[in-house]
Design a protein around this motif. Sequence first.
Motif, PDB file in Angstrom:
ATOM      1  N   GLY A 197      -8.571  -4.898   6.525  1.00  0.00           N
ATOM      2  CA  GLY A 197      -7.429  -5.275   7.363  1.00  0.00           C
ATOM      3  C   GLY A 197      -6.851  -6.632   7.010  1.00  0.00           C
ATOM      4  N   LYS A 198      -7.122  -7.108   5.760  1.00  0.00           N
ATOM      5  CA  LYS A 198      -6.613  -8.434   5.359  1.00  0.00           C
ATOM      6  C   LYS A 198      -5.313  -8.290   4.575  1.00  0.00           C
ATOM      7  CE  LYS A 198     -11.081 -10.735   4.872  1.00  0.00           C
ATOM      8  NZ  LYS A 198     -11.984 -11.347   3.903  1.00  0.00           N
ATOM      9  N   ARG A 199      -4.592  -9.404   4.455  1.00  0.00           N
ATOM     10  CA  ARG A 199      -3.378  -9.399   3.646  1.00  0.00           C
ATOM     11  C   ARG A 199      -3.756  -9.278   2.174  1.00  0.00           C
ATOM     12  NH1 ARG A 199       1.578 -10.126   6.746  1.00  0.00           N
ATOM     13  NH2 ARG A 199       2.534 -10.708   4.785  1.00  0.00           N
ATOM     14  N   MET A 200      -2.949  -8.535   1.430  1.00  0.00           N
ATOM     15  CA  MET A 200      -3.217  -8.320   0.004  1.00  0.00           C
ATOM     16  C   MET A 200      -2.362  -9.282  -0.840  1.00  0.00           C
ATOM     17  SD  MET A 200      -3.171  -4.145   0.122  1.00  0.00           S
ATOM     18  CE  MET A 200      -1.701  -4.059   1.145  1.00  0.00           C
ATOM     19  N   GLU A 201      -2.819  -9.547  -2.050  1.00  0.00           N
ATOM     20  CA  GLU A 201      -2.091 -10.478  -2.931  1.00  0.00           C
ATOM     21  C   GLU A 201      -0.893  -9.749  -3.583  1.00  0.00           C
ATOM     22  OE1 GLU A 201      -5.647 -11.791  -5.198  1.00  0.00           O
ATOM     23  OE2 GLU A 201      -5.035 -13.827  -4.663  1.00  0.00           O
ATOM     24  N   LEU A 202      -0.053  -9.149  -2.741  1.00  0.00           N
ATOM     25  CA  LEU A 202       1.055  -8.325  -3.244  1.00  0.00           C
ATOM     26  C   LEU A 202       2.134  -9.157  -3.927  1.00  0.00           C
ATOM     27  CD1 LEU A 202       1.757  -5.812  -0.317  1.00  0.00           C
ATOM     28  CD2 LEU A 202       0.514  -5.410  -2.446  1.00  0.00           C
ATOM     29  N   GLU A 203       2.414 -10.328  -3.362  1.00  0.00           N
ATOM     30  CA  GLU A 203       3.542 -11.111  -3.884  1.00  0.00           C
ATOM     31  C   GLU A 203       3.252 -11.653  -5.280  1.00  0.00           C
ATOM     32  OE1 GLU A 203       6.402 -10.896  -2.595  1.00  0.00           O
ATOM     33  OE2 GLU A 203       5.629  -9.823  -0.859  1.00  0.00           O
ATOM     34  N   VAL A 204       2.033 -12.153  -5.517  1.00  0.00           N
ATOM     35  CA  VAL A 204       1.762 -12.756  -6.833  1.00  0.00           C
ATOM     36  C   VAL A 204       1.429 -11.699  -7.892  1.00  0.00           C
ATOM     37  CG1 VAL A 204       1.108 -15.011  -5.926  1.00  0.00           C
ATOM     38  CG2 VAL A 204      -0.674 -13.280  -6.245  1.00  0.00           C
ATOM     39  N   ILE A 205       0.940 -10.532  -7.436  1.00  0.00           N
ATOM     40  CA  ILE A 205       0.557  -9.502  -8.420  1.00  0.00           C
ATOM     41  C   ILE A 205       1.708  -8.535  -8.700  1.00  0.00           C
ATOM     42  CG2 ILE A 205      -0.989  -7.487  -8.730  1.00  0.00           C
ATOM     43  CD1 ILE A 205      -3.239  -9.223  -7.568  1.00  0.00           C
ATOM     44  N   LEU A 206       2.547  -8.284  -7.701  1.00  0.00           N
ATOM     45  CA  LEU A 206       3.668  -7.344  -7.891  1.00  0.00           C
ATOM     46  C   LEU A 206       5.031  -8.027  -7.721  1.00  0.00           C
ATOM     47  CD1 LEU A 206       2.041  -4.475  -5.827  1.00  0.00           C
ATOM     48  CD2 LEU A 206       2.429  -4.392  -8.272  1.00  0.00           C
ATOM     49  N   GLY A 207       5.220  -8.697  -6.581  1.00  0.00           N
ATOM     50  CA  GLY A 207       6.535  -9.264  -6.262  1.00  0.00           C
ATOM     51  C   GLY A 207       7.001 -10.284  -7.299  1.00  0.00           C
ATOM     52  N   TYR A 214       5.222  -1.724  -5.333  1.00  0.00           N
ATOM     53  CA  TYR A 214       5.451  -2.898  -4.488  1.00  0.00           C
ATOM     54  C   TYR A 214       6.139  -2.510  -3.182  1.00  0.00           C
ATOM     55  CZ  TYR A 214       7.470  -7.514  -3.272  1.00  0.00           C
ATOM     56  OH  TYR A 214       7.838  -8.671  -2.643  1.00  0.00           O
ATOM     57  N   ALA A 215       7.227  -1.733  -3.308  1.00  0.00           N
ATOM     58  CA  ALA A 215       8.009  -1.368  -2.118  1.00  0.00           C
ATOM     59  C   ALA A 215       7.147  -0.567  -1.141  1.00  0.00           C
ATOM     60  CB  ALA A 215       9.240  -0.568  -2.541  1.00  0.00           C
ATOM     61  N   LEU A 216       6.367   0.379  -1.658  1.00  0.00           N
ATOM     62  CA  LEU A 216       5.555   1.233  -0.783  1.00  0.00           C
ATOM     63  C   LEU A 216       4.444   0.434  -0.095  1.00  0.00           C
ATOM     64  CD1 LEU A 216       5.227   4.402  -3.053  1.00  0.00           C
ATOM     65  CD2 LEU A 216       6.490   4.225  -0.898  1.00  0.00           C
ATOM     66  N   LEU A 217       3.778  -0.390  -0.897  1.00  0.00           N
ATOM     67  CA  LEU A 217       2.611  -1.087  -0.349  1.00  0.00           C
ATOM     68  C   LEU A 217       3.002  -2.212   0.606  1.00  0.00           C
ATOM     69  CD1 LEU A 217      -0.212  -0.324  -0.741  1.00  0.00           C
ATOM     70  CD2 LEU A 217      -0.398  -1.868  -2.660  1.00  0.00           C
ATOM     71  N   ARG A 218       4.135  -2.845   0.294  1.00  0.00           N
ATOM     72  CA  ARG A 218       4.606  -3.908   1.180  1.00  0.00           C
ATOM     73  C   ARG A 218       4.927  -3.333   2.556  1.00  0.00           C
ATOM     74  NH1 ARG A 218       9.377  -8.096   0.520  1.00  0.00           N
ATOM     75  NH2 ARG A 218      10.552  -6.254   0.974  1.00  0.00           N
ATOM     76  N   LYS A 219       5.545  -2.134   2.548  1.00  0.00           N
ATOM     77  CA  LYS A 219       5.904  -1.509   3.830  1.00  0.00           C
ATOM     78  C   LYS A 219       4.632  -1.043   4.548  1.00  0.00           C
ATOM     79  CE  LYS A 219       9.313  -0.827   6.458  1.00  0.00           C
ATOM     80  NZ  LYS A 219       9.979  -2.055   6.940  1.00  0.00           N
TER      81      LYS A 219
END
Length: 333
Positions: free
Chosen positions: A284-294, A314-319
């Motif tokens: 349930g933690k925040r993922m490193e989406l911005e630095v790895i994908l965004g 990115y779009a799917l996982l961020r949502k």
Amino acid sequence: MPIKILIVGAGAVGAFYASRLALVPSTQVSVICRSNYTVVHANGFSISSPKYGSYTFTPHHTFANPRQAIDSKIKWDYIVVSTKALPDVSDDSEILEGLVGDGTSIVLVQNGLGVEEPYLKRFPSAIILSAVTIVSAAQTEPGIIKHNRWTRISVGPYLPGSTSWAAIESNKRFVQLLQAGEIEDAEEYSHSKLQMVRWHKIAINASMNPSAVLSNGTTNNAMVLDPELYIHLKAVMDEVLSTAPKVLGTPLPKEFATSEAILASTQKNTSGSKPSMLLDWENGKRMELEVILGNPIRIAREKGLEMPRLQTLYALLRKAQENRDQAKSQSHL
Ligand SMILES: NC(=O)c1ccc[n+]([C@@H]2O[C@H](COP(=O)([O-])OP(=O)(O)OC[C@H]3O[C@@H](n4cnc5c(N)ncnc54)[C@H](OP(=O)(O)O)[C@@H]3O)[C@@H](O)[C@H]2O)c1
């Protein structure tokens, strides 16, 4: 004078490398803890490793928060940042306010692209070293660090559009300290080659990590053994590996593993390890989406390049993350 090293983000990676640096007679290694403070202050870190055995690492100082580290008035030679890189949650460069002095080098041991920028913006005259590691480690309980495998760490000065002999020297010295702590595959890189290493690691992280989450918890090994997922992973890797040279303006070195080689080695690794993004999702933690994908998507876009497979993930996982967090906050109302 001892070399004074401060670790900010004393979790799996931070505590593991800190424990190796602390073995070097010329260093004094201190840590700023957060949720593991009470345990670490009382007992230090217990490290277990297939390579180095089991040992205790007692930091020179264990600080409960950045304020205590500032109040110590110690002049830090190196501040190693190994928090999870979550620019959408917090700007961790802020933690270093009051700690960076003349002669302090900031070492970023974090996954992703663009992690250096907030530090460069906040501390324009400080030396920034950028590090990529392929270690596999976890903090299984507060203060308990399990090193699973690999130790490789590549370190280079962050010098976009500039040169600094002081940064190159500091980088060399830091790599020598890691090597003296028996991290034999610590390696010194130039600015530009380290950015190539970052892009290459993105090929692995941006394919494996989101796919493990979106396939409902599949391990790396199970993903590459699935024929459709194999095609998907290879295509994501190739998208990144073919975009990187266009962004960087130079081909990736021939010695860097191809997508086929990465996938073949993952097929052989039957340890059942889960990517960190999957572990974060499951907890349930925040993922490193911005630095790895965004950030890779945005950096490429600035050069007029699109990475549609990465953008889809990115779009799917961020949502998915946004929906999960919204549901969580509503259930707490
Ligand atoms: N683990 C691996 O095998 C591995 C391999 C390669 C690369 N990496 C990369 O290395 C980086 C670190 O990962 P990790 O696995 O070591 O993460 P981790 O185990 O979660 O450690 C991060 C640590 O930072 C602490 N922290 C976060 N914000 C803080 C703050 N404001 N003040 C003080 N401490 C703070 C956390 O404390 P709390 O526990 O209180 O949150 C935690 O102890 C990530 O970028 C990751 O992608 C990890």
